[in-house]
Motif scaffolding. Sequence first.
Motif, PDB file in Angstrom:
ATOM      1  N   ILE A  48     -51.481  27.910 -51.885  1.00  0.00           N
ATOM      2  CA  ILE A  48     -52.230  26.875 -51.171  1.00  0.00           C
ATOM      3  C   ILE A  48     -51.251  25.817 -50.678  1.00  0.00           C
ATOM      4  N   ASP A  49     -51.307  25.540 -49.385  1.00  0.00           N
ATOM      5  CA  ASP A  49     -50.559  24.435 -48.790  1.00  0.00           C
ATOM      6  C   ASP A  49     -51.537  23.274 -48.672  1.00  0.00           C
ATOM      7  N   LEU A  50     -51.432  22.329 -49.587  1.00  0.00           N
ATOM      8  CA  LEU A  50     -52.392  21.233 -49.697  1.00  0.00           C
ATOM      9  C   LEU A  50     -51.954  20.072 -48.811  1.00  0.00           C
ATOM     10  N   ALA A  51     -52.852  19.656 -47.918  1.00  0.00           N
ATOM     11  CA  ALA A  51     -52.530  18.700 -46.850  1.00  0.00           C
ATOM     12  C   ALA A  51     -51.572  19.370 -45.867  1.00  0.00           C
ATOM     13  N   CYS A  52     -52.039  20.460 -45.290  1.00  0.00           N
ATOM     14  CA  CYS A  52     -51.191  21.334 -44.472  1.00  0.00           C
ATOM     15  C   CYS A  52     -50.970  20.820 -43.059  1.00  0.00           C
ATOM     16  N   GLY A  53     -51.732  19.795 -42.635  1.00  0.00           N
ATOM     17  CA  GLY A  53     -51.587  19.324 -41.265  1.00  0.00           C
ATOM     18  C   GLY A  53     -51.881  20.433 -40.271  1.00  0.00           C
ATOM     19  N   ARG A  54     -51.001  20.582 -39.291  1.00  0.00           N
ATOM     20  CA  ARG A  54     -51.188  21.602 -38.261  1.00  0.00           C
ATOM     21  C   ARG A  54     -50.643  22.971 -38.657  1.00  0.00           C
ATOM     22  N   GLY A  55     -50.210  23.094 -39.911  1.00  0.00           N
ATOM     23  CA  GLY A  55     -49.867  24.409 -40.431  1.00  0.00           C
ATOM     24  C   GLY A  55     -48.414  24.819 -40.333  1.00  0.00           C
ATOM     25  N   ARG A  56     -47.513  23.887 -40.022  1.00  0.00           N
ATOM     26  CA  ARG A  56     -46.119  24.306 -39.841  1.00  0.00           C
ATOM     27  C   ARG A  56     -45.501  24.817 -41.136  1.00  0.00           C
ATOM     28  N   HIS A  57     -45.817  24.201 -42.275  1.00  0.00           N
ATOM     29  CA  HIS A  57     -45.283  24.693 -43.543  1.00  0.00           C
ATOM     30  C   HIS A  57     -45.985  25.981 -43.974  1.00  0.00           C
ATOM     31  N   ALA A  58     -47.283  26.058 -43.728  1.00  0.00           N
ATOM     32  CA  ALA A  58     -48.026  27.271 -44.092  1.00  0.00           C
ATOM     33  C   ALA A  58     -47.472  28.488 -43.358  1.00  0.00           C
ATOM     34  N   ARG A  59     -47.136  28.308 -42.090  1.00  0.00           N
ATOM     35  CA  ARG A  59     -46.590  29.435 -41.319  1.00  0.00           C
ATOM     36  C   ARG A  59     -45.241  29.884 -41.883  1.00  0.00           C
ATOM     37  N   ILE A  60     -44.445  28.935 -42.363  1.00  0.00           N
ATOM     38  CA  ILE A  60     -43.164  29.296 -42.985  1.00  0.00           C
ATOM     39  C   ILE A  60     -43.407  29.978 -44.331  1.00  0.00           C
ATOM     40  N   LEU A  61     -44.303  29.427 -45.136  1.00  0.00           N
ATOM     41  CA  LEU A  61     -44.596  30.008 -46.451  1.00  0.00           C
ATOM     42  C   LEU A  61     -45.112  31.437 -46.340  1.00  0.00           C
ATOM     43  N   ALA A  62     -45.826  31.728 -45.252  1.00  0.00           N
ATOM     44  CA  ALA A  62     -46.389  33.071 -45.071  1.00  0.00           C
ATOM     45  C   ALA A  62     -45.305  34.134 -44.893  1.00  0.00           C
ATOM     46  N   ARG A  63     -44.084  33.724 -44.601  1.00  0.00           N
ATOM     47  CA  ARG A  63     -42.978  34.685 -44.519  1.00  0.00           C
ATOM     48  C   ARG A  63     -42.559  35.163 -45.909  1.00  0.00           C
ATOM     49  N   TYR A  64     -42.939  34.394 -46.931  1.00  0.00           N
ATOM     50  CA  TYR A  64     -42.498  34.680 -48.295  1.00  0.00           C
ATOM     51  C   TYR A  64     -43.602  35.241 -49.188  1.00  0.00           C
ATOM     52  N   TYR A  65     -44.876  34.955 -48.849  1.00  0.00           N
ATOM     53  CA  TYR A  65     -45.969  35.293 -49.761  1.00  0.00           C
ATOM     54  C   TYR A  65     -47.099  36.017 -49.035  1.00  0.00           C
ATOM     55  N   SER A  75     -55.530  27.851 -34.111  1.00  0.00           N
ATOM     56  CA  SER A  75     -55.121  28.325 -32.779  1.00  0.00           C
ATOM     57  C   SER A  75     -53.718  28.917 -32.792  1.00  0.00           C
ATOM     58  N   GLN A  76     -52.897  28.511 -33.776  1.00  0.00           N
ATOM     59  CA  GLN A  76     -51.526  29.014 -33.905  1.00  0.00           C
ATOM     60  C   GLN A  76     -51.390  29.975 -35.092  1.00  0.00           C
ATOM     61  N   GLN A  77     -52.504  30.504 -35.540  1.00  0.00           N
ATOM     62  CA  GLN A  77     -52.529  31.276 -36.782  1.00  0.00           C
ATOM     63  C   GLN A  77     -51.628  32.501 -36.723  1.00  0.00           C
ATOM     64  N   THR A  78     -50.909  32.725 -37.808  1.00  0.00           N
ATOM     65  CA  THR A  78     -50.042  33.889 -37.938  1.00  0.00           C
ATOM     66  C   THR A  78     -50.572  34.773 -39.068  1.00  0.00           C
ATOM     67  N   PRO A  79     -50.162  36.044 -39.117  1.00  0.00           N
ATOM     68  CA  PRO A  79     -50.649  36.930 -40.186  1.00  0.00           C
ATOM     69  C   PRO A  79     -50.376  36.356 -41.567  1.00  0.00           C
ATOM     70  N   GLY A  80     -51.365  36.486 -42.450  1.00  0.00           N
ATOM     71  CA  GLY A  80     -51.207  36.019 -43.820  1.00  0.00           C
ATOM     72  C   GLY A  80     -51.552  34.563 -44.031  1.00  0.00           C
ATOM     73  N   THR A  81     -52.152  33.915 -43.022  1.00  0.00           N
ATOM     74  CA  THR A  81     -52.552  32.516 -43.170  1.00  0.00           C
ATOM     75  C   THR A  81     -54.044  32.359 -42.900  1.00  0.00           C
ATOM     76  N   GLN A  82     -54.630  31.357 -43.550  1.00  0.00           N
ATOM     77  CA  GLN A  82     -56.007  30.959 -43.273  1.00  0.00           C
ATOM     78  C   GLN A  82     -56.105  29.457 -43.502  1.00  0.00           C
ATOM     79  N   TYR A  83     -57.040  28.810 -42.804  1.00  0.00           N
ATOM     80  CA  TYR A  83     -57.092  27.347 -42.814  1.00  0.00           C
ATOM     81  C   TYR A  83     -58.523  26.854 -42.962  1.00  0.00           C
ATOM     82  N   TYR A  84     -58.665  25.755 -43.736  1.00  0.00           N
ATOM     83  CA  TYR A  84     -59.980  25.166 -43.960  1.00  0.00           C
ATOM     84  C   TYR A  84     -59.864  23.645 -44.038  1.00  0.00           C
ATOM     85  N   VAL A  85     -60.912  22.968 -43.578  1.00  0.00           N
ATOM     86  CA  VAL A  85     -61.005  21.517 -43.752  1.00  0.00           C
ATOM     87  C   VAL A  85     -61.361  21.236 -45.211  1.00  0.00           C
ATOM     88  N   GLN A  86     -60.588  20.357 -45.849  1.00  0.00           N
ATOM     89  CA  GLN A  86     -60.790  20.103 -47.274  1.00  0.00           C
ATOM     90  C   GLN A  86     -60.249  18.729 -47.654  1.00  0.00           C
TER      91      GLN A  86
END
Length: 242
Positions: free
Chosen positions: A46-63, A81-92
């Motif tokens: 979980i990328d908590l407080a992921c913003g626009r997903g820049r860290h999540a997209r990097i983390l998805a290369r590893y997990y 809109s910039q979703q890459t394989p292995g990522t999902q996003y939710y308002v939280q």
Amino acid sequence: MTDWFKVWFDTDYYHLLYNYRDEKEAEQFISRLCQTIQIPSTAHIIDLACGRGRHARILARYYGLVTGLDISSSSIEFAISQQTPGTQYYVQDMRKSYGYHVCEAVFNLFTSFGYFDTLEEHELTLYHVYNALKPGGIFVFDFLNPVPVRSGITPSEHLTIEGIRFDISRYIEDQKVIKEIVVHDRGRIHTFFERVQLFDATLLQKLFRKVGFRISSLFGDIQLSKFEENSSPRIILIAKKP
């Protein structure tokens, strides 16, 4: 008091002001963190407080799966809109539960904490992190070090980006570093605030232990150097759920 981040983070001005962030630096930082925590490549993160997903997209290369959570609906829309394989996003809202025993690690990076008015809200946030982790799970936490912030604060700054002027004032009040951002855009003036609680390393570790975490490592910068209270720019904690 109004949650300033709900207003500011949902504006185009916020993203314009912080658009300079260094992608290569973020990639190197996350690579070091992933090598340090050594969890399986199949893990759910979980990328908590992921913003626009820049860290999540990097983390998805590893997990195997990375879930990005953020309170800003516009940021989540952009991340999708910039979703890459292995990522999902939710308002939280991180002050509310997002599950029990659902992931192997939670990342909270680049001072995405300290936003709330009360200590209880911050403790509640940490409880929800703890609950979301499976036993043996890892919490990776990155926060500013208040000591050099207090001694080296820049009182004012003036920037013009794409024809929009930002007049920025910084000051410390009630144990918070406050940034007032006045935006001048085509004859209109908008004022926004950032308010971040100045938690020091000792108090953060106390809060982590209170909710049940065991502290594994404490680093002082994105190179993962030894933490020095008076000079390190960051407080980077690696904590484990027993």
